[in-house]
Design a protein around this motif. Sequence first.
Motif, PDB file in Angstrom:
ATOM      1  N   ASP A  39      33.153 -20.558   9.474  1.00 21.95           N
ATOM      2  CA  ASP A  39      34.018 -21.555   8.842  1.00 21.95           C
ATOM      3  C   ASP A  39      35.465 -21.321   9.286  1.00 21.95           C
ATOM      4  O   ASP A  39      36.100 -20.369   8.837  1.00 21.95           O
ATOM      5  CB  ASP A  39      33.875 -21.440   7.325  1.00 21.95           C
ATOM      6  CG  ASP A  39      34.726 -22.439   6.556  1.00 21.95           C
ATOM      7  OD1 ASP A  39      35.301 -23.348   7.185  1.00 21.95           O
ATOM      8  OD2 ASP A  39      34.814 -22.294   5.316  1.00 21.95           O
ATOM      9  N   ILE A  40      35.977 -22.189  10.167  1.00 19.06           N
ATOM     10  CA  ILE A  40      37.329 -22.041  10.698  1.00 19.06           C
ATOM     11  C   ILE A  40      38.339 -22.687   9.749  1.00 19.06           C
ATOM     12  O   ILE A  40      38.247 -23.864   9.422  1.00 19.06           O
ATOM     13  CB  ILE A  40      37.451 -22.669  12.099  1.00 19.06           C
ATOM     14  CG1 ILE A  40      36.528 -21.952  13.089  1.00 19.06           C
ATOM     15  CG2 ILE A  40      38.899 -22.611  12.593  1.00 19.06           C
ATOM     16  CD1 ILE A  40      36.526 -22.564  14.492  1.00 19.06           C
ATOM     17  N   VAL A  41      39.310 -21.888   9.310  1.00 22.23           N
ATOM     18  CA  VAL A  41      40.409 -22.379   8.486  1.00 22.23           C
ATOM     19  C   VAL A  41      41.578 -22.808   9.366  1.00 22.23           C
ATOM     20  O   VAL A  41      42.260 -23.788   9.087  1.00 22.23           O
ATOM     21  CB  VAL A  41      40.852 -21.288   7.491  1.00 22.23           C
ATOM     22  CG1 VAL A  41      42.081 -21.725   6.702  1.00 22.23           C
ATOM     23  CG2 VAL A  41      39.714 -20.929   6.551  1.00 22.23           C
ATOM     24  N   TYR A  42      41.795 -22.048  10.465  1.00 22.99           N
ATOM     25  CA  TYR A  42      42.909 -22.348  11.379  1.00 22.99           C
ATOM     26  C   TYR A  42      42.531 -21.862  12.772  1.00 22.99           C
ATOM     27  O   TYR A  42      41.863 -20.827  12.926  1.00 22.99           O
ATOM     28  CB  TYR A  42      44.194 -21.648  10.919  1.00 22.99           C
ATOM     29  CG  TYR A  42      45.346 -21.792  11.897  1.00 22.99           C
ATOM     30  CD1 TYR A  42      46.143 -22.932  11.896  1.00 22.99           C
ATOM     31  CD2 TYR A  42      45.620 -20.798  12.835  1.00 22.99           C
ATOM     32  CE1 TYR A  42      47.182 -23.077  12.798  1.00 22.99           C
ATOM     33  CE2 TYR A  42      46.662 -20.927  13.738  1.00 22.99           C
ATOM     34  CZ  TYR A  42      47.434 -22.072  13.721  1.00 22.99           C
ATOM     35  OH  TYR A  42      48.472 -22.222  14.618  1.00 22.99           O
ATOM     36  N   GLN A  43      42.980 -22.600  13.792  1.00 21.33           N
ATOM     37  CA  GLN A  43      42.681 -22.227  15.173  1.00 21.33           C
ATOM     38  C   GLN A  43      43.813 -22.668  16.091  1.00 21.33           C
ATOM     39  O   GLN A  43      44.337 -23.780  15.975  1.00 21.33           O
ATOM     40  CB  GLN A  43      41.384 -22.913  15.612  1.00 21.33           C
ATOM     41  CG  GLN A  43      41.062 -22.796  17.087  1.00 21.33           C
ATOM     42  CD  GLN A  43      39.858 -23.651  17.487  1.00 21.33           C
ATOM     43  OE1 GLN A  43      39.126 -24.164  16.623  1.00 21.33           O
ATOM     44  NE2 GLN A  43      39.648 -23.817  18.781  1.00 21.33           N
ATOM     45  N   ASP A  44      44.244 -21.769  16.990  1.00 23.01           N
ATOM     46  CA  ASP A  44      45.114 -22.147  18.094  1.00 23.01           C
ATOM     47  C   ASP A  44      44.771 -21.266  19.285  1.00 23.01           C
ATOM     48  O   ASP A  44      43.726 -20.604  19.290  1.00 23.01           O
ATOM     49  CB  ASP A  44      46.603 -22.095  17.707  1.00 23.01           C
ATOM     50  CG  ASP A  44      47.108 -20.698  17.379  1.00 23.01           C
ATOM     51  OD1 ASP A  44      46.498 -19.707  17.814  1.00 23.01           O
ATOM     52  OD2 ASP A  44      48.135 -20.588  16.671  1.00 23.01           O
ATOM     53  N   GLU A  45      45.633 -21.228  20.293  1.00 18.10           N
ATOM     54  CA  GLU A  45      45.308 -20.485  21.514  1.00 18.10           C
ATOM     55  C   GLU A  45      45.395 -18.971  21.334  1.00 18.10           C
ATOM     56  O   GLU A  45      44.889 -18.210  22.170  1.00 18.10           O
ATOM     57  CB  GLU A  45      46.235 -20.914  22.658  1.00 18.10           C
ATOM     58  CG  GLU A  45      47.693 -20.506  22.522  1.00 18.10           C
ATOM     59  CD  GLU A  45      48.515 -21.457  21.660  1.00 18.10           C
ATOM     60  OE1 GLU A  45      49.755 -21.325  21.651  1.00 18.10           O
ATOM     61  OE2 GLU A  45      47.910 -22.340  21.004  1.00 18.10           O
TER      62      GLU A  45
END
Length: 232
Positions: free
Chosen positions: A15-21
């Motif tokens: 379960d992804i709450v936040y994602q960036d590089e």
Amino acid sequence: MAILNYAPSRYPYFDIVYQDESMLVLNKPSGLLTVPGKAPEHKDSLQLRVQRSFPTATIVHRLDMATSGLIVLALDMDSHRKISKAFELRQTAKSYIARVFGKLSEEQGSIDLPLICDWPNRPKQMVDHERGKKALTHWKRLACDNDESLVELTPITGRSHQLRVHMLSIGHPILGDRLYAHEQALQGANRLQLHAKSLKLNHPLTDEPMAFECPVPFSFKSQSVATDIDNN
């Protein structure tokens, strides 16, 4: 203690709450190991699941298998180094929600008790004033009745099982804790009632302050209190 009948839910897979590089922030479910266990049947873990989609992802810090909530993974080595350093220097802030046995008579307090591995009974930890490492937890009562209390826990240090042992040390073990709870507290819930609700840290690339929250998957007696938890 051996892991009995390890069969973590596969939905959601993660379960992804936040994602960036640079980083991922996930909501780990209770019952899933953060990293693979030693036995082949304990291979399934948050790390393994995430790396199947994000091969460069690395674990920066851990949550106990039975604890749910926010956890950070880095997506490159420089981000891993910077986030790890922030945790080491206590430049991050975490808070947890827990249901504990019994009525806390005070509204808030602090537990400053040094901890060390209880080696003959590992992985259990224990208070040891001579050999233990400094451990500090602040707590605030959110709700209570005669049987249990709902608390917000803020660890200042990050010792293994710190929140679980500290609450036990003041006579209020966390409900559903298979390692530390007495029988009555153990029967109070079908899982450890501990959830990493909020996390603050600076972004490893931009140094921008970031704050994350995820809903608490358990409640205290009434929906009104549950709503207050998530708005706290």
